[in-house]
Structure formats: C-alpha cells, structure tokens
Design a protein around this motif. Sequence first.
Motif, PDB file in Angstrom:
ATOM      1  N   ALA A 225     -13.125  -9.630   8.047  1.00  0.00           N
ATOM      2  CA  ALA A 225     -12.975  -9.319   6.491  1.00  0.00           C
ATOM      3  C   ALA A 225     -12.990  -7.893   6.308  1.00  0.00           C
ATOM      4  O   ALA A 225     -12.310  -7.417   5.364  1.00  0.00           O
ATOM      5  CB  ALA A 225     -14.354 -10.042   5.785  1.00  0.00           C
ATOM      6  N   GLU A 226     -13.788  -7.135   6.822  1.00  0.00           N
ATOM      7  CA  GLU A 226     -13.876  -5.655   6.704  1.00  0.00           C
ATOM      8  C   GLU A 226     -12.299  -4.845   7.043  1.00  0.00           C
ATOM      9  O   GLU A 226     -11.922  -4.060   6.446  1.00  0.00           O
ATOM     10  CB  GLU A 226     -14.846  -4.938   7.708  1.00  0.00           C
ATOM     11  N   LEU A 227     -11.656  -5.455   8.090  1.00  0.00           N
ATOM     12  CA  LEU A 227     -10.674  -4.849   8.611  1.00  0.00           C
ATOM     13  C   LEU A 227      -9.381  -5.353   7.619  1.00  0.00           C
ATOM     14  O   LEU A 227      -8.581  -4.650   7.247  1.00  0.00           O
ATOM     15  CB  LEU A 227     -10.178  -4.884   9.998  1.00  0.00           C
ATOM     16  N   ALA A 228      -9.435  -6.714   7.427  1.00  0.00           N
ATOM     17  CA  ALA A 228      -8.333  -7.131   6.472  1.00  0.00           C
ATOM     18  C   ALA A 228      -8.597  -6.657   4.810  1.00  0.00           C
ATOM     19  O   ALA A 228      -7.445  -6.473   4.585  1.00  0.00           O
ATOM     20  CB  ALA A 228      -8.740  -8.716   6.211  1.00  0.00           C
ATOM     21  N   GLU A 229      -9.632  -6.392   4.588  1.00  0.00           N
ATOM     22  CA  GLU A 229      -9.659  -5.589   3.304  1.00  0.00           C
ATOM     23  C   GLU A 229      -8.873  -4.363   3.151  1.00  0.00           C
ATOM     24  O   GLU A 229      -8.461  -3.676   1.975  1.00  0.00           O
ATOM     25  CB  GLU A 229     -11.158  -5.626   2.920  1.00  0.00           C
ATOM     26  N   GLN A 230      -8.903  -3.563   4.364  1.00  0.00           N
ATOM     27  CA  GLN A 230      -8.200  -2.334   4.671  1.00  0.00           C
ATOM     28  C   GLN A 230      -6.622  -2.513   4.756  1.00  0.00           C
ATOM     29  O   GLN A 230      -5.927  -1.646   4.904  1.00  0.00           O
ATOM     30  CB  GLN A 230      -8.756  -1.669   5.632  1.00  0.00           C
ATOM     31  N   GLY A 231      -6.251  -3.794   4.795  1.00  0.00           N
ATOM     32  CA  GLY A 231      -4.661  -4.116   4.652  1.00  0.00           C
ATOM     33  C   GLY A 231      -4.175  -4.435   6.294  1.00  0.00           C
ATOM     34  O   GLY A 231      -2.967  -4.570   6.616  1.00  0.00           O
ATOM     35  N   ARG A 232      -5.280  -4.599   7.128  1.00  0.00           N
ATOM     36  CA  ARG A 232      -5.086  -5.130   8.597  1.00  0.00           C
ATOM     37  C   ARG A 232      -4.785  -6.413   8.623  1.00  0.00           C
ATOM     38  O   ARG A 232      -5.107  -7.333   7.827  1.00  0.00           O
ATOM     39  CB  ARG A 232      -6.121  -4.620   9.475  1.00  0.00           C
ATOM     40  N   ARG A 233      -3.893  -6.855   9.528  1.00  0.00           N
ATOM     41  CA  ARG A 233      -3.267  -8.159  10.003  1.00  0.00           C
ATOM     42  C   ARG A 233      -4.248  -8.800  10.859  1.00  0.00           C
ATOM     43  O   ARG A 233      -4.304  -8.587  11.964  1.00  0.00           O
ATOM     44  CB  ARG A 233      -1.888  -8.087  10.310  1.00  0.00           C
ATOM     45  N   VAL A 234      -5.168  -9.607  10.179  1.00  0.00           N
ATOM     46  CA  VAL A 234      -6.253 -10.027  11.180  1.00  0.00           C
ATOM     47  C   VAL A 234      -6.255 -11.526  11.224  1.00  0.00           C
ATOM     48  O   VAL A 234      -6.072 -12.447  10.435  1.00  0.00           O
ATOM     49  CB  VAL A 234      -7.610  -9.915  10.534  1.00  0.00           C
TER      50      VAL A 234
END
Length: 398
Positions: free
Chosen positions: A157-166
Amino acid sequence: MTGNTDVVVVGGGYAGVMAANRLTQRDDVTVTLINPRPAFVERIRLHQLVGGSDDAVVDYREILAEGVRLVADTVTRIDTAGRGVALAGGGTVGYDYLIYAVGSGSADPRVPGAAEFAYPIATLEEAQRLRSVVAAVPATDAVTVVGAGPTGIETAAELAEQGRRVTLVCGGVLGPYLHPRGRRSVAKRLAKLGVTVLDGPGAKVTAVTRDAVRLHDGRTLPSAVTIWTAGFGVPDLAGRSGLSTDALGRLLTDETLTSVDDARIIAAGDAAAPSDLPFRMSCQAATRIGAHAADTVLNRIAGEQPASINLGFFGQCISLGRRAGIFQFAAKDDTAIRLYLGGRPGAKLKEFVCRHTVKHLADEARKPGSLTWVKDDKRRQALRAERGEAAATVERAA
C-alpha cells in the motif's frame, strides 16, 4: 538474594527496552541492555522507511531509563555455567539473571532464488537497503511484494500510494489474521490504490529470478524489485548456547517465561516460546511479555514465586498508505471478530498505536512498573486442553 543483582537484557527492541526499564524499580539491581545498534528501531514503521515517510529510528535517550547501561554490541554466546555473555567486539559481561529478548528477523525463504534476488524488510538495514533499491528504479517498473501479512500489505500500500505498480502475492489468503469483513475492506482499499492482489494456492511463489517471480500455477510475473515479507525467523543464539528451543529457534520456557533449562534465564518478546505455545509476534505482545519477564526476575530476587503470564489482546492494526488503515478488533484470545475500523479513522488509530507504543516505553522509563495489560484466562484452558490431549495420546500408545 542480598547485595546488588546484575541483570543483562539481550536485545533492545520493544520487549527488551520494556524489560530493562521495568527492572529499575529496585535500586539494588544493575541493568545492562546489549543491542547491536546504538538506536532503537521502530520496527512497525519499517514499511514507512521504505516509502520515505519515516526513518523508523528513535534515540534510546528518549525511551530508556537513565539507570540502564546501554552496550552497542552483539552477543555471540551465552555461557550458562559461568553466567556471562560473550560479545562480538570482545570481552564478556557477567550476569545474575539474563533476559533473552533477541526478537525476530527475516526467515530463510527456502524458495529458489529468493535469497539472491528478493529483498527482505524485517530489519533496519534491510529496509534502508530496499529504500535505495526502490528509489533507483522508475515508478513504472513492476514491484512484487511476497507475503500477505501486515508487513506485506503495508509495504504494498505504501508504495502503490506513491504511484508504484505493485503486485501483492499472497500465497494463500489475504491478511490471514483478519475477519472476512476486515479482509474485504483491505482488498477494496488495495484495489483503489491499484495494487494487483494474487491470492489462493496457485499464487504460491516457486522461484525468484533477477527480473521475475514464478508462481505455483505456472504464471511468471515480471518484477524489477521483489520484496520478501513472508515469515519471520529468530536468531539462533539460544540454540548455539545449548539452550532448548522450539522448531523456529525460540527459547522454550515455562509459563513464567523462565527457561526450561536455567532458572537464571528468562525470555521475552518474539524469541519466547512459553509452554511451546508462543504468542503471535507483534509489538503489542512484545511490550507486555517484556514487562512480565522483568516481573519474573524481580519476583525471584525478592524470593517470591513468579506468576504465570496472562496476556489478552485487542486486535491488529494495519496501515494502508498514509491516508487509510484498518484496526481489526479481536477477542482477548487474539481471535479476530466482525468489528473493524477502516478508512481515514483506521489510519489515525494506527498512527496513535505507533506513537503510544513508543510512549509506553518512555512512560515505563520514567515510572517503572506502571504498564498494565488486559488478561485472558482462555490461555490456561488451551494449555490444559493441549496437555490433556498429549497425555491421552501417551496413554493410548502405552
């Protein structure tokens, strides 16, 4: 016991700091805390370190009682006969009592390629390394998080919230601890963040390569960065020192948290296995178990019989980025119930819990003995049932 008593606490995490602070209730007890790092790690914020929203470090001066001596070193062996611990930096530290609070870390993945190509996140150094790795790849590159427990969910969630493709690979069910209602709420939030969740038996990882993850059902997922959050292990210090451990390496103790081999050694936190029925690994449990370990030592110094541990739970909190979270409420026996708090209120409650976990440590430093906790009598019932079943098995075998 007369005169001064030396107590060594091995491990400066949530359990170790709580135990060390609580021991300062007596002026005739000298407390030495030995920890590999000179700063306290907020392990429950390591996913934030990876995402860049927190450094996950607290100065020990903020949470450790003034009377506690801090030694930044690693214990390589416990000499039970000589009552001393050997340090990696050289020399030994003697003790009258030892509290074993070494905590937990990353487990051996035992999946081909995982050790070489996947990045763990269980320690400060691992999270710092991963932070650099993630920052070095384009935001459009695929990131795969393996493991659907709290750390996996929070990191995804932390990385996806930054726009990462997770992609979050569960290898089973999403959030095994959660009640189905809470699980649906988490799945909805992850979907909103754009996280692809792969669950079920087919989503078990069978191999990791430099740029891909292979699943049990034959799928191959492109992955520029693979993050491994599945499972925890504990240091093998107890086993290497000749002490009895469970299959994972946790120190075997009775219900007072006293080693089954040595009445001078008491376990606390993730590395404790009371009655071979350990509590769930969590900071919630660690602080309370640390406090009880200190109470056991203080009871023995006073010539009193230590009490059996009686620990109840409230639930589990998981952050879902900086703007949402969930608090999954539970019965005292740590079984999830239908009630949960999600969304923005869930995020605020999660942050409250993180801040107050550190505050509990600081409060205990200022006023040792102040921490209290909820009780759960169902543990005794579970122990009686387990022992009764074992006895019946032996009787049938005879």
